[in-house]
Write a protein that holds these residues in place. Structure first.
Motif, PDB file in Angstrom:
ATOM      1  N   TRP A   1      -3.403  60.761  -3.318  1.00 13.32           N
ATOM      2  CA  TRP A   1      -2.500  61.581  -3.940  1.00 13.32           C
ATOM      3  C   TRP A   1      -2.755  61.376  -5.469  1.00 13.32           C
ATOM      4  CZ3 TRP A   1       1.083  58.794  -7.040  1.00 13.32           C
ATOM      5  CH2 TRP A   1       1.371  57.511  -6.688  1.00 13.32           C
ATOM      6  N   SER A   2      -1.856  62.397  -6.237  1.00 14.95           N
ATOM      7  CA  SER A   2      -1.982  62.701  -7.831  1.00 14.95           C
ATOM      8  C   SER A   2      -3.514  62.578  -8.049  1.00 14.95           C
ATOM      9  CB  SER A   2      -1.462  61.501  -8.260  1.00 14.95           C
ATOM     10  OG  SER A   2      -1.353  61.589  -9.733  1.00 14.95           O
ATOM     11  N   PRO A   3      -4.371  63.506  -7.644  1.00 17.28           N
ATOM     12  CA  PRO A   3      -5.711  63.987  -7.897  1.00 17.28           C
ATOM     13  C   PRO A   3      -5.798  64.500  -9.387  1.00 17.28           C
ATOM     14  CG  PRO A   3      -5.033  65.528  -6.467  1.00 17.28           C
ATOM     15  CD  PRO A   3      -4.085  64.486  -6.396  1.00 17.28           C
ATOM     16  N   ILE A   4      -4.501  65.172  -9.838  1.00 20.35           N
ATOM     17  CA  ILE A   4      -4.563  65.679 -11.069  1.00 20.35           C
ATOM     18  C   ILE A   4      -3.777  64.850 -12.280  1.00 20.35           C
ATOM     19  CG2 ILE A   4      -4.090  68.068 -12.330  1.00 20.35           C
ATOM     20  CD1 ILE A   4      -3.921  69.340  -9.595  1.00 20.35           C
ATOM     21  N   ALA A   5      -3.417  63.728 -11.655  1.00 20.37           N
ATOM     22  CA  ALA A   5      -2.704  62.680 -12.367  1.00 20.37           C
ATOM     23  C   ALA A   5      -1.476  63.117 -12.934  1.00 20.37           C
ATOM     24  CB  ALA A   5      -3.524  62.133 -13.668  1.00 20.37           C
ATOM     25  N   GLN A   6      -0.727  63.481 -11.814  1.00 17.02           N
ATOM     26  CA  GLN A   6       0.702  64.147 -12.105  1.00 17.02           C
ATOM     27  C   GLN A   6       0.693  65.337 -13.282  1.00 17.02           C
ATOM     28  OE1 GLN A   6       3.624  62.685 -10.419  1.00 17.02           O
ATOM     29  NE2 GLN A   6       1.863  62.636  -9.260  1.00 17.02           N
ATOM     30  N   GLY A   7      -0.306  66.027 -13.199  1.00 15.87           N
ATOM     31  CA  GLY A   7      -0.549  67.146 -14.253  1.00 15.87           C
ATOM     32  C   GLY A   7      -1.261  66.877 -15.407  1.00 15.87           C
ATOM     33  N   VAL A   8      -1.379  65.499 -15.695  1.00  9.83           N
ATOM     34  CA  VAL A   8      -1.999  65.222 -17.002  1.00  9.83           C
ATOM     35  C   VAL A   8      -3.538  65.845 -17.095  1.00  9.83           C
ATOM     36  CG1 VAL A   8      -3.102  63.168 -18.419  1.00  9.83           C
ATOM     37  CG2 VAL A   8      -0.678  63.050 -17.331  1.00  9.83           C
ATOM     38  N   LEU A   9      -4.099  65.969 -16.018  1.00 10.70           N
ATOM     39  CA  LEU A   9      -5.606  66.562 -16.101  1.00 10.70           C
ATOM     40  C   LEU A   9      -5.576  67.850 -16.224  1.00 10.70           C
ATOM     41  CD1 LEU A   9      -7.150  63.898 -13.644  1.00 10.70           C
ATOM     42  CD2 LEU A   9      -7.576  64.171 -16.168  1.00 10.70           C
TER      43      LEU A   9
ATOM     44  N   GLN B   1      -3.471  56.428  -4.668  1.00 15.53           N
ATOM     45  CA  GLN B   1      -3.466  57.071  -5.922  1.00 15.53           C
ATOM     46  C   GLN B   1      -4.893  57.138  -6.318  1.00 15.53           C
ATOM     47  OE1 GLN B   1      -1.733  57.603 -10.605  1.00 15.53           O
ATOM     48  NE2 GLN B   1      -0.913  55.842  -9.143  1.00 15.53           N
ATOM     49  N   TYR B   2      -5.390  58.307  -6.833  1.00 22.24           N
ATOM     50  CA  TYR B   2      -6.888  58.627  -7.359  1.00 22.24           C
ATOM     51  C   TYR B   2      -7.116  59.520  -7.787  1.00 22.24           C
ATOM     52  CZ  TYR B   2     -11.974  58.231  -6.712  1.00 22.24           C
ATOM     53  OH  TYR B   2     -13.306  58.062  -6.889  1.00 22.24           O
ATOM     54  N   SER B   3      -7.802  59.369  -9.148  1.00 21.45           N
ATOM     55  CA  SER B   3      -7.996  60.619  -9.903  1.00 21.45           C
ATOM     56  C   SER B   3      -9.125  60.260 -11.065  1.00 21.45           C
ATOM     57  CB  SER B   3      -6.744  60.972 -10.957  1.00 21.45           C
ATOM     58  OG  SER B   3      -6.257  59.880 -11.782  1.00 21.45           O
ATOM     59  N   MET B   4      -9.541  61.115 -11.763  1.00 29.17           N
ATOM     60  CA  MET B   4     -10.630  60.745 -12.934  1.00 29.17           C
ATOM     61  C   MET B   4     -10.050  59.291 -13.745  1.00 29.17           C
ATOM     62  SD  MET B   4     -11.548  64.225 -14.445  1.00 29.17           S
ATOM     63  CE  MET B   4     -12.320  65.714 -13.491  1.00 29.17           C
ATOM     64  N   LEU B   5      -8.608  59.464 -14.058  1.00 20.55           N
ATOM     65  CA  LEU B   5      -7.988  58.217 -14.975  1.00 20.55           C
ATOM     66  C   LEU B   5      -7.695  57.102 -14.045  1.00 20.55           C
ATOM     67  CD1 LEU B   5      -5.767  60.560 -17.091  1.00 20.55           C
ATOM     68  CD2 LEU B   5      -7.968  59.612 -17.487  1.00 20.55           C
ATOM     69  N   TRP B   6      -7.577  57.202 -12.552  1.00 22.61           N
ATOM     70  CA  TRP B   6      -6.912  56.015 -12.119  1.00 22.61           C
ATOM     71  C   TRP B   6      -7.938  55.971 -10.711  1.00 22.61           C
ATOM     72  CZ3 TRP B   6      -3.071  53.038 -13.542  1.00 22.61           C
ATOM     73  CH2 TRP B   6      -2.552  52.313 -12.514  1.00 22.61           C
TER      74      TRP B   6
ATOM     75  N   ALA C   1     -11.695  68.620  -7.518  1.00 26.37           N
ATOM     76  CA  ALA C   1     -13.025  68.656  -7.130  1.00 26.37           C
ATOM     77  C   ALA C   1     -13.686  67.430  -7.340  1.00 26.37           C
ATOM     78  CB  ALA C   1     -13.834  69.470  -7.890  1.00 26.37           C
ATOM     79  N   TRP C   2     -13.442  66.467  -8.526  1.00 24.47           N
ATOM     80  CA  TRP C   2     -13.988  65.457  -8.804  1.00 24.47           C
ATOM     81  C   TRP C   2     -13.494  64.413  -7.684  1.00 24.47           C
ATOM     82  CZ3 TRP C   2     -12.333  60.269  -9.509  1.00 24.47           C
ATOM     83  CH2 TRP C   2     -13.026  59.539 -10.025  1.00 24.47           C
ATOM     84  N   VAL C   3     -12.079  64.176  -7.258  1.00 20.67           N
ATOM     85  CA  VAL C   3     -11.863  63.103  -6.105  1.00 20.67           C
ATOM     86  C   VAL C   3     -12.702  63.479  -4.916  1.00 20.67           C
ATOM     87  CG1 VAL C   3      -9.942  62.695  -7.345  1.00 20.67           C
ATOM     88  CG2 VAL C   3      -9.774  64.322  -5.529  1.00 20.67           C
ATOM     89  N   LEU C   4     -13.027  64.879  -4.651  1.00 19.97           N
ATOM     90  CA  LEU C   4     -13.649  65.221  -3.463  1.00 19.97           C
ATOM     91  C   LEU C   4     -15.000  64.814  -3.393  1.00 19.97           C
ATOM     92  CD1 LEU C   4     -11.884  68.482  -2.581  1.00 19.97           C
ATOM     93  CD2 LEU C   4     -11.646  66.073  -1.356  1.00 19.97           C
TER      94      LEU C   4
ATOM     95  N   GLN D   1      -8.628  53.570 -15.667  1.00 24.12           N
ATOM     96  CA  GLN D   1      -8.137  52.224 -15.098  1.00 24.12           C
ATOM     97  C   GLN D   1      -9.003  51.841 -13.919  1.00 24.12           C
ATOM     98  OE1 GLN D   1      -7.180  49.179 -14.660  1.00 24.12           O
ATOM     99  NE2 GLN D   1      -5.517  49.782 -15.882  1.00 24.12           N
ATOM    100  N   THR D   2      -9.761  51.090 -13.635  1.00 23.35           N
ATOM    101  CA  THR D   2     -10.349  50.569 -12.543  1.00 23.35           C
ATOM    102  C   THR D   2      -9.999  49.443 -11.994  1.00 23.35           C
ATOM    103  OG1 THR D   2     -11.972  49.365 -14.252  1.00 23.35           O
ATOM    104  CG2 THR D   2     -12.416  51.683 -13.747  1.00 23.35           C
ATOM    105  N   ASP D   3      -9.114  48.583 -12.508  1.00 22.55           N
ATOM    106  CA  ASP D   3      -8.654  47.301 -11.998  1.00 22.55           C
ATOM    107  C   ASP D   3      -8.179  47.218 -10.617  1.00 22.55           C
ATOM    108  OD1 ASP D   3      -7.817  44.733 -11.736  1.00 22.55           O
ATOM    109  OD2 ASP D   3      -6.676  44.394 -13.510  1.00 22.55           O
ATOM    110  N   PRO D   4      -8.876  46.751  -9.638  1.00 23.60           N
ATOM    111  CA  PRO D   4      -8.433  46.776  -8.341  1.00 23.60           C
ATOM    112  C   PRO D   4      -6.837  46.209  -8.137  1.00 23.60           C
ATOM    113  CG  PRO D   4     -10.344  45.186  -8.456  1.00 23.60           C
ATOM    114  CD  PRO D   4     -10.057  45.841  -9.848  1.00 23.60           C
ATOM    115  N   SER D   5      -6.673  45.180  -8.997  1.00 23.15           N
ATOM    116  CA  SER D   5      -5.118  44.573  -8.674  1.00 23.15           C
ATOM    117  C   SER D   5      -4.123  45.684  -9.053  1.00 23.15           C
ATOM    118  CB  SER D   5      -5.102  43.433  -9.884  1.00 23.15           C
ATOM    119  OG  SER D   5      -5.066  43.956 -11.199  1.00 23.15           O
TER     120      SER D   5
END
Length: 326
Positions: free
Chosen positions: A205-213, A179-184, A270-273, A319-323
């Motif tokens: 997956w979820s680059p649009i944060a499940q539609g939130v973005l 999972q990867y997005s501006m928020l995650w 575009a941001w994730v890319l 959220q940036t915590d790798p755990s």
């Protein structure tokens, strides 16, 4: 559509791929699902991602029927193994040899193909020796049923261990699907560097944060009817993002998207890319128009000023915590 190499392999993938988690076999009728796949093909998407667990195998079957008649060599078809399928018996899940081999054969039947381009371990399995998992993958590769292997939501240590085994067994291990997005952004600190060392790319997956973005979820307002927030499979993933604090910050992205001539969804893809370790961003859709619109994010370059404005707008809710990986 632009294309990128997946890891250090010779496999090229469309930098925007089509995924059918939640939608096919569950959220939309098959006719609508087929229309979305056709829109993806017409938009230049050649890479399609699914999994045996999606809609308890029904999503693979829908995708197989939707792609029937297409030139197989012009497609990259990905699927996954790990989560329970069928009646959920003791060997109906995990990364043991029996489940991997049987699941691969069943996926091929549902997808109506002799091979998949990428077969992915959907999660890490602590209960099975990693050697057993990769030997099963190696045998599928030798049998020609799988061309390349990958993983999904593995942490940096797991990726490094898998890469070492893959080298020993000469298995073409080339990707991770997080999972990867501006928020995650939990993969940035550890998973991406480990992947680069191992020769893997990310298929996110979820680059649009499940539609939130997209900005459609508004602070203080009920969620839209029929959205992913109302779907049994998706609402657990999206619930943590539906806080007013997050939704208010997301609304601040609207003028940024307007300044670069993109919709908020296109900006998110575009941001994730912009991350060079990302080979492809998976988009889903319930309507063909969503596919047509979101693929416009291909080939977009966001300059540093825009990236800085995005970081400032979302400060405090990223959220940036790798755990949190996996």
């Amino acid at each position: 559509m632009e294309f990128r190499r997946l890891g250090r392999s010779g496999l090229s993938v469309s930098e925007i791929s089509y995924g059918n988690w939640i939608t096919h076999g569950s959220q939309v009728e098959e006719e609508q699902a087929v229309s979305c796949v056709r829109a993806a093909l017409e938009s230049g998407i050649s890479t399609f991602d699914t999994a045996d667990v999606y809609a308890n195998t029904r999503a693979e079957s829908v995708l197989g029927r939707a792609l029937a008649g297409q030139r197989r060599e012009s497609l990259e078809i990905f699927t996954k193994v790990f989560w329970p399928t069928g009646p959920g018996g003791p060997n109906d899940r995990g990364l043991g040899r029996k489940h991997i081999i049987e699941s691969a054969n069943a996926s091929l039947q549902r997808l109506q193909t002799d091979y998949v381009d990428l077969y992915q371990a959907h999660r890490f399995d602590e209960s099975v020796p990693l050697e057993e998992t990769f030997l099963a993958f190696a045998d599928l590769v030798r049998a020609g049923k799988v061309l390349y292997v990958g993983v999904s939501e593995w942490n940096a240590d797991q990726i490094a261990r898998g890469a070492e085994l893959a080298r020993e067994l000469k298995v073409p291990f080339i990707s991770n699907q997080p999972q990867y997005s501006m928020l995650w952004r939990v993969i940035e600190a550890e998973v991406v560097p480990a992947s680069e060392r191992a020769g893997l790319s990310q298929i996110v997956w979820s680059p649009i944060a499940q539609g939130v973005l997209t900005g459609k979820y508004l602070p203080g307002q009920p969620v839209p009817a029929g959205s992913r927030a109302t779907d049994e499979s998706g609402k657990n993933f999206i619930s943590r993002l539906l806080r007013d604090e997050v939704l208010e910050k997301v609304q601040q992205l609207k003028p940024i998207a307007e300044d670069v001539g993109l919709s908020m969804a296109q900006l998110a893809v575009a941001w994730v890319l912009q991350n060079k370790n990302v080979a492809s961003a998976i988009i889903g859709a319930t309507r063909p128009e969503q596919v047509t619109e979101n693929v416009k994010a291909t080939g977009v370059t966001l300059d540093q000023e825009i990236l800085t404005r995005i970081d400032k707008a979302l400060d405090g809710v990223v959220q940036t915590d790798p755990s949190f990986t996996g």
